[in-house]
Design an enzyme around this catalytic site. Structure first.
Site, short mmCIF file in Angstrom:
data_model
loop_
_atom_site.label_atom_id
_atom_site.label_comp_id
_atom_site.label_asym_id
_atom_site.label_seq_id
_atom_site.Cartn_x
_atom_site.Cartn_y
_atom_site.Cartn_z
N GLU A 933 -37.49 -3.57 -67.10
CA GLU A 933 -37.43 -2.63 -65.97
C GLU A 933 -36.56 -1.43 -66.31
O GLU A 933 -36.88 -0.30 -65.96
CB GLU A 933 -36.89 -3.34 -64.72
N ARG A 1014 -28.32 -8.42 -53.79
CA ARG A 1014 -29.31 -9.46 -53.47
C ARG A 1014 -28.66 -10.84 -53.49
O ARG A 1014 -29.03 -11.72 -52.71
CB ARG A 1014 -30.51 -9.39 -54.40
N GLU A 1425 -41.16 -14.04 -57.95
CA GLU A 1425 -39.78 -14.50 -58.05
C GLU A 1425 -39.41 -15.67 -57.15
O GLU A 1425 -38.59 -16.51 -57.56
CB GLU A 1425 -38.84 -13.32 -57.73
#
Length: 1499
Positions: A933, A1014, A1425
């Site tokens: 990413e 997160r 995920e």
């Protein structure tokens, strides 16, 4: 040359050129005979084969066969697997073996036939081989990079007429990071004709039963229920029967393909090739850009010894014998050894390759392959008891030695001469009393001189043996043991069972004699690997046993002697000192228990017929055997001899349907296009659209792209230390290497007008480190070297002279280091509070839990928890091809990345090029998992800079070790917490949680802040804490910048929460299951960040429903009782079970990222091309998008195609991440489709309902109607975004949840529950997963097969993170690694991901029915995920088993910190028995040892 030396000579002018003529006169030929895929390689091409070139390099670079992949260059992943076929001159049969082409020298294939995946089958003409077709049909490929190697491995097994058991035994040399292996197992076994059919008690398969409707057997009732519930059931057994009437009916035909393809020229004794192959071979490297070398292939022992006599010196006179090249290949690749001459003995030298039983010895040729030894040892074991006791231990040890591919070529002589201190076979041979026969050239007689040396005396010091430069190990003589009262056992323990280097290995032999009414120990031989710089004999322990009575007391005393004899310091090289000592004593105890068991059997045989053992003397009556408690019998269990499991599974999913999600709420409605074939595209379990290309090797990855003319190869110039100042870089030595074109660094970048600063959030990274700045990490990029060949580029990069200055001091490597030094990224600091602050504050002063809590008590606990890092280990490393054009004003970047636009923007800024002139193209990735990413971008920028400066295309593909060293991992986390729960009449209720998280961000910020965010969003798990404070802070260290990885911090947050739950359960003396179920969120409750769990806000809350269903269907309480009963009966094997839920929020937490675009073209032939901003890395995104488009247009899915992801088609894209891509690009594609469909309405009305899309498109084109559309989707503002710093507005309603004013970070939650049962060996730390059952809510699945594949793959990846995958750095716990801050785990040799043998033996997955999701396209849910954390259920089951062991060993049941991952070391040491305490006490002193001893780790 001497076996333990290597030269650093860099010779490009080969002095052996002058010797060629002389050797030709001796009968040597100079061109190899090579056959590939049925055809002979022309001599002109074969002549290009170089001595130091691998077979893989030759196949890819010379023959342009790119199906075989380079995954690791050390034979550890199997992506490079090819089949080697050769005619056995004795049997006249063709022998087929799988080999690692990345290690095997191309010249070792002389006289052989090589089959690559391209030779197996092709998509051209629909010519897939059954192995390939089965893999496609059963969804056995995802990213596809590993698939060609797996195909060839299975193909080779079938070429040898493999049955199911043989496949399960030998599919051990390939890794897959995507699938979780279950579908690959199913595909491989579906072609076996001995596959078991699952039948009911009546003996008939339920679905084949003629009385199916009337039958009331439980199996039939349950199976029929799946039909009445409109569920689809697909089991491994079903899949294995799939080809019964197709491929299996014609099995002999396709299984003969390898033999039929074998070249006639290699079979015909009169052929020119066969005639030439009788001659020895000499090949001299004459190329310009490679390390010169010479290859010799002698055909007689005399020729071999003559070569050693001539070249057995050092320096330029050196030579090295290679057979499998499995060690020399590693030395040349990773230690950069250069060997001027390589000698590969021909298999015509019988004494080197033989295996025979003669004169009470097993004689093994030193060049005999390990797989041959394994096979022959198994064969001779059936001939007599004595041979069985001698050969079977070798067979069992070799079963788990490396991989099938390695064993097929590696030889026993090489294993011995390499003198690895952790070799498996060397201790085995030493314990057997084996001797080596060493041969050399006798100058006096011009014949052969031989001497003998015992294996136990062969190893002089580290990597040094008693072998002269002119000698060769000719054979190994292994004495045959007695047929009775003599016993031999092998032992090993590694991080992973299959294809792993041992931590400790041992061979043990004992001979008993019946004397004076006792069994006395006449002789012992105990050898260890992994306990010293060499293989050692435990001499003092042997002395303590020899002459003693065979009894538990003797072995107890011997164990005390052993632990003193093998004492290791805590900082010993290799680490794990306490574990290694414990293993040694545990093996000795296992040996005792095993001998007792076999002794009883021997006594029974002797008593039945003493005359059968005439050579055995028994004085007096036969003594009785020592007694062993029944509970201890499981201590004899040894996975080395156990049959490998036969994994299977069942997949349940709702019958396919086309559901409506948010599309009709957001997009304009159109009249649906009719499905012409009556079948819908959405909801079908369609195979991955690239599956056939994956399975034939015809899918192109970045490194496979045919290179433009004048392409340069590149290698990065990297720092080899950190903490010091970069004082200078001298590129002159590199520029002096032939083939090197240039070395570019910061000043070159600046000459282009480029910007050096990089970073996805903070611009705190530098592409090239400036002179005068401090080096921030080992492996920091200093420049890039480009050359005409990869070898020259890599050598040039290593030759650049780098000077450092100043004192590094103690750099911060771990979280603890950073906290102590106050090094953090202040921007990452977060604080989230809900509930009563006073209650939270009171935790800090609350007393610890009472010993016996009662109703009304508030129980408070505190502690720490650590979860480790995880390497992405995508099979395809980062790769970029940068192509300049238009006089260097334009750049096209072909790259493996999840972030095309990010790559475009930084390639533009670093090269001083406008973004409009930089096009990034991404076809497919061989895995990403978040690792590409952001961390792929700097490599692309370096290649782009080099391409623009040199005005030539540049390819940069990172080697596995470099990729792992510099691209970062999943973040390690440490957690400190205080929590409380109240004992009530209705059970234990959670009261408060105060938790502080730190993660290791590395030397730059990257995405560490959002990862922490997160983690904090998921710190509640699935449980309601009425009072909570969660804080987070990213630590700054000298590790490489850590980054996104599947779950993106969510799993680390959930793990911390579940640890707290476990701690509270122990303190409150309630079961963890009851505590979890009793405190789950209820519908209507809000999370700590303010999202309400209901149909409107977070989506239907399904976790309690799934938990209850799994608990009921499996009978979890009964399974716990059964495990407890098992544990009570077995001391050394313990079982554990766990039931764990998960919820995972879906959306980017950064609001702006929740957007995506698509470009759709409808062509006049009725086919559709889609381009969108997402990238395909194996997750099936393109396939699902094609299904959405096909559904919209009413056409078959194979009429829709996604070519690649390109920034000139869809601009300003968002990285493919957060599991959010189908939601975004499915919607944006549907938006574009509906725009086109709306334009077609007048034409459709005119042509009528029966018109095909082709007819409609043609008519529309003639009407000048636009058949292209750009679609766009953005998640509405109210369903994404979260402002951490926003205070509660004054007018905000008090009845709304706390923190809800900050935003709504997730669109919805994907939810699931998992049950696992495991078994651990408490003496070794080995574990296996007996079963796993998963229920997961994926909404209305667009593609159930892809979704189940994602569940299984994520589960196994999560299981790896939580169990065997351990990242190790040079830090305070690992001072034997240097320099400080260096990553140790840089390849499959040191870093272990789950292998085929690690999957659950029973693996069931169910997709929840009746669970539509109104917040995403076609009512689906994100899946990439969310299931990852369910793999950690294995960890909790292991923890449950360890807890049972501790309770038995310590006599109490108290909380203990069980750090993640649950490696074999942690499992073993925390079982806390007498043996582990004995080892730690000897190592640390009694005052520092104890049951809570924590093993070393990098956090």
């Amino acid at each position: 040359m001497p076996p333990n030396q290597k030269t650093t000579l860099l010779a490009f002018e080969n002095e052996d050129v002058e010797r060629v003529g002389a050797y030709q006169k001796k009968g040597y030929r100079t061109t190899p005979i090579l056959f590939v895929n049925g055809e002979r390689v022309p001599d002109g091409v074969a002549a290009n084969a170089r001595p130091n070139q691998t077979l893989l390099s030759f196949l890819r670079d010379e023959l342009l066969l790119t199906g075989s992949k380079l995954g690791c260059a050390e034979g550890g992943c199997g992506a490079c697997t090819v089949m080697l076929s050769k005619l056995d001159m004795e049997t006249k049969k063709i022998k087929h073996i799988s080999v690692n082409a990345c290690l095997m020298p191309v010249l070792a294939a002389d006289g052989c036939h090589v089959t690559t995946v391209e030779g197996v089958g092709s998509v051209k003409g629909d010519n897939l081989h059954p192995v390939q077709k089965a893999m496609v049909d059963m969804h056995g490929s995802q990213c596809g990079f590993c698939t060609p190697g797996i195909i060839v491995s299975i193909y080779t097994l079938f070429a040898n007429n493999a049955n199911k058991e043989h496949i399960e035994e030998h599919l051990d040399g390939n890794l897959c990071r995507c699938t979780g292996y279950r579908p690959i197992w199913d595909a491989a076994r579906s072609l076996c004709d001995d596959t078991d059919t699952v039948r009911g008690p009546c003996g008939i398969a339920c679905r084949d039963c003629p009385e199916r409707e009337e039958c009331e057997q439980d199996c039939n009732v349950e199976d029929k229920k799946t039909e009445t519930d409109k569920m689809v059931c697909s089991s491994s057994a079903d899949k294995m029967k799939q080809y019964k009437d197709t491929f299996l009916s014609d099995r002999e035909t396709w299984m003969q393909q390898p033999t039929l393809m074998f070249p006639k020229a290699l079979q015909d004794e009169q052929s020119t090739e066969r005639s030439m192959m009788t001659k020895p071979l000499m090949v001299v490297d004459r190329t310009d850009f490679h390390a010169g070398g010479t290859w010799f292939k002698p055909t007689t022992l005399e020729e071999l010894l003559a070569l050693l006599n001539e070249f057995g010196g050092t320096g330029t006179s050196a030579c090295k014998i290679v057979v499998g090249n499995t060690e020399v290949g590693i030395e040349t690749r990773f230690k950069h050894a250069v060997y001027p001459r390589l000698i590969h003995p021909s298999d015509k030298i019988q004494s080197l390759y033989g295996f025979e039983v003669a004169d009470a010895n097993i004689q093994i040729g030193s060049c005999c392959s390990l797989s041959t030894i394994q096979e022959k040892s198994g064969d001779v074991s059936s001939q007599s008891t004595a041979l069985k006791r001698t050969a079977l231990p070798m067979h069992d040890m070799l079963r788990w030695f490396a991989s099938t591919q390695i064993r097929n070529v590696a030889c026993l002589g090489g294993n011995l001469v390499t003198a690895s201190p952790i070799s498996d076979m060397n201790p085995m041979l030493a314990s057997l009393g084996a001797k080596l026969v060493l041969a050399s050239f006798d100058k006096d007689t011009s014949g052969v001189s031989r001497r003998s040396v015992a294996v136990s005396d062969f190893f002089l010091k580290y990597r040094t043996v008693d072998l002269k430069p002119t000698e060769v190990v000719e054979c190994i003589d292994v004495p045959v043991v007695q047929p009775i009262f003599e016993y031999v056992k092998p032992f090993k323990q590694a991080r992973r069972r299959e294809d792993d280097i041992s931590i400790v290995t041992a061979g043990m032999r004992i001979r008993l004699a019946a004397k004076g009414g006792k069994f006395m120990i006449e002789e012992t031989a105990i050898a260890f690997g992994g306990m010293a710089p060499t293989t050692i004999m435990a001499v003092k322990t042997m002395e303590a046993l020899t002459g003693a009575e065979f009894s538990a007391e003797s072995f107890t005393k011997a164990s005390e002697t052993l632990i003193t004899e093998i004492k290791l310091p805590e900082g010993v090289p290799g680490g794990q000192a306490g574990f290694r000592m414990t293993l040694a004593s545990s093996f000795l105890y296992k040996f005792y228990l095993s001998v007792v068991e076999e002794l009883k059997a021997d006594c029974a045989k002797y008593q039945a017929d003493p005359s059968a053992f005439s050579g055995v003397t028994v004085e007096g009556d036969l003594p009785s055997c020592p007694e062993v408690d029944e509970k201890e019998h499981t201590g004899t269990q040894n996975f080395l001899s156990d049959k490998k499991p036969s994994p299977s599974g069942t997949q349940f999913y709702p019958a396919p349907k086309v559901a409506t999600g948010c599309e009709d709420q957001i997009l304009p409605k159109v009249k649906p296009m009719a499905q012409k074939d009556g079948a819908s595209a959405v909801g079908k379990d369609s195979a991955h659209m690239s599956g056939p290309l994956h399975c034939t090797g015809e899918a192109l990855y970045t490194d496979d792209i045919p290179l433009p003319p004048k392409t340069l190869q590149a290698a990065l110039v990297l720092s080899n230390e950190c903490g010091r100042v970069l004082e200078s870089i001298d590129v002159t030595p590199a520029l002096g290497i032939p083939g090197v074109v240039g070395v570019y660094s910061l000043e070159d970048l600046l000459s282009l007008g480029g910007k050096n600063e990089m970073g996805p959030i903070l611009k705190d990274e530098l592409l090239f480190l400036p002179i005068g700045e401090k080096v921030r990490t080992v492996g920091q990029c200093l420049g890039i070297c480009v050359a005409e060949s990869l070898e020259a580029a890599e050598l040039g990069a290593r030759t650049v002279k780098v000077v450092y200055g100043g004192d590094a001091g103690k750099v911060a490597v771990t979280i603890a280091d950073a906290v102590e030094a106050g090094q953090c990224f202040e921007i990452s600091r977060r604080d989230l509070v809900r509930g009563d602050p006073a209650v939270i504050e009171a935790l800090s002063s609350a007393p610890e839990a009472p010993a016996e809590p009662k109703v009304g008590d508030v129980v408070t606990v505190s502690g720490t928890f650590r979860s480790g890092a995880q390497e992405h280990f995508y099979l395809e490393t980062n790769s970029t091809l940068a192509v300049p054009s238009e006089s260097n004003t334009n750049l096209t970047i072909y790259v493996s990345t999840q972030a095309p636009t990010k790559t475009q923007n930084f390639c533009a800024s670093t090269t001083g090029t406008p973004a409009m002139k930089v096009v990034v193209r991404m076809k497919r990735m061989g895995g990403g998992f978040g690792g590409k990413e952001t961390r792929s971008v700097f490599a692309s920028c370096a290649a782009a800079v080099a391409a623009k400066i040199s005005s030539r295309p540049v390819r940069l593909t990172l080697s596995r070790d470099v990729d792992m060293s510099i691209t970062g991992t999943r973040h390690a986390f440490t957690t400190e917490y205080r929590a409380s729960a109240k004992i009530t009449e209705d059970g234990v209720k959670l009261e408060a949680l105060d938790i502080q998280l730190h993660n290791n961000g590395g030397m730059a910020f990257d995405l560490s802040g959002p990862v922490m965010d997160r983690a904090l969003f998921h710190i509640d798990g699935c449980y309601y804490f009425p009072n909570m404070r969660a804080r987070g802070l990213v630590c700054k260290t000298v590790q490489a910048p850590h980054t996104a990885f599947r779950g993106f911090g969510g799993p680390q947050g959930i793990a911390a929460c579940e640890h707290v739950i476990d701690h509270l359960g122990v303190a409150c003396k309630v079961s963890a299951d009851d505590l979890r179920r009793g405190n789950m969120y209820q519908t209507g409750q809000a999370t700590h960040f303010g999202m309400i769990l209901d149909d409107v806000h977070g989506g239907t809350w399904q976790v309690p429903r799934m938990w209850d269903r799994l608990e009921t269907e499996l009978g979890v309480s009964k399974m716990r009782e059964a495990a407890a009963e098992f544990n009570a009966k077995n001391k050394w094997i313990k079982r554990g079970v766990a039931l764990i839920p998960t919820k995972f929020g879906i959306a980017f937490t950064a609001k702006y990222m929740n957007q995506g675009g698509s470009l759709v073209h409808l062509y006049t032939d009725g086919t559709v091309l889609v381009s969108h901003g997402g990238t395909e890395m194996g997750q099936g995104l393109h396939t699902k998008v094609c299904q959405v488009a096909a559904q919209a247009f009413g056409i078959p899915v194979d009429h829709v195609y996604v070519n690649d992801t390109s920034t000139d088609k869809v601009a300003n894209t968002i990285p493919t991440a957060a599991s959010h891509s189908t939601d975004m690009y499915g919607m944006s594609t549907l938006d574009a489709c509906r725009q086109i469909i709306a334009r077609l309405d007048p034409v459709r009305a005119k042509l009528g309902p029966d018109a095909s899309l082709k007819e409609i498109a043609n008519a529309a084109f003639m009407e000048r109607i636009d058949l292209s559309a750009h679609g766009f989707f953005r998640l509405i503002d109210s369903r994404c975004g979260f402002d951490w710093d926003k205070d509660k507005p004054e007018d905000y309603p008090d009845d709304l949840p706390a923190n809800s004013w900050k935003g709504h970070p997730f669109n919805y939650f994907t939810q699931g529950v998992c049950f696992c049962e495991v078994e651990i060996d408490t003496l070794t730390g080995n574990h296996k997963t007996l079963r796993s059952d998963i229920i997961i809510d994926v909404g209305s699945s667009i593609n159930p097969a892809i979704d189940i594949g994602q569940v299984e793959g994520a589960f196994v990846q999560g299981m790896g993170w939580a169990t065997i995958e351990e990242v190790v750095y040079a830090d305070d716990d690992h001072t034997w690694i240097r320099p400080r801050g260096k990553l140790f785990t840089t390849g499959p040799g040191t870093y272990k991901i789950p292998a085929f043998n690690d999957v659950p033996e029973i693996f069931n997955v169910s997709l929840l029915e009746n669970a539509d999701n109104p917040f995403a396209v076609h009512s689906s849910k994100a899946i990439g995920e969310p299931p990852f954390y369910l793999g950690a259920t294995v960890y909790y089951a292991i923890k449950d088993a360890v807890r049972a062991a501790r309770k038995e060993n310590l006599g109490y049941d108290k909380y203990f910190e069980f750090r993640m991952p649950a490696t074999s070391e942690r499992i073993r040491m925390l079982c806390a028995d007498e043996l582990s305490n004995q080892a730690t006490s000897k190592m640390l002193g009694q005052e520092n040892a104890g049951p809570d001893y924590q093993t070393q780790g990098s956090y």
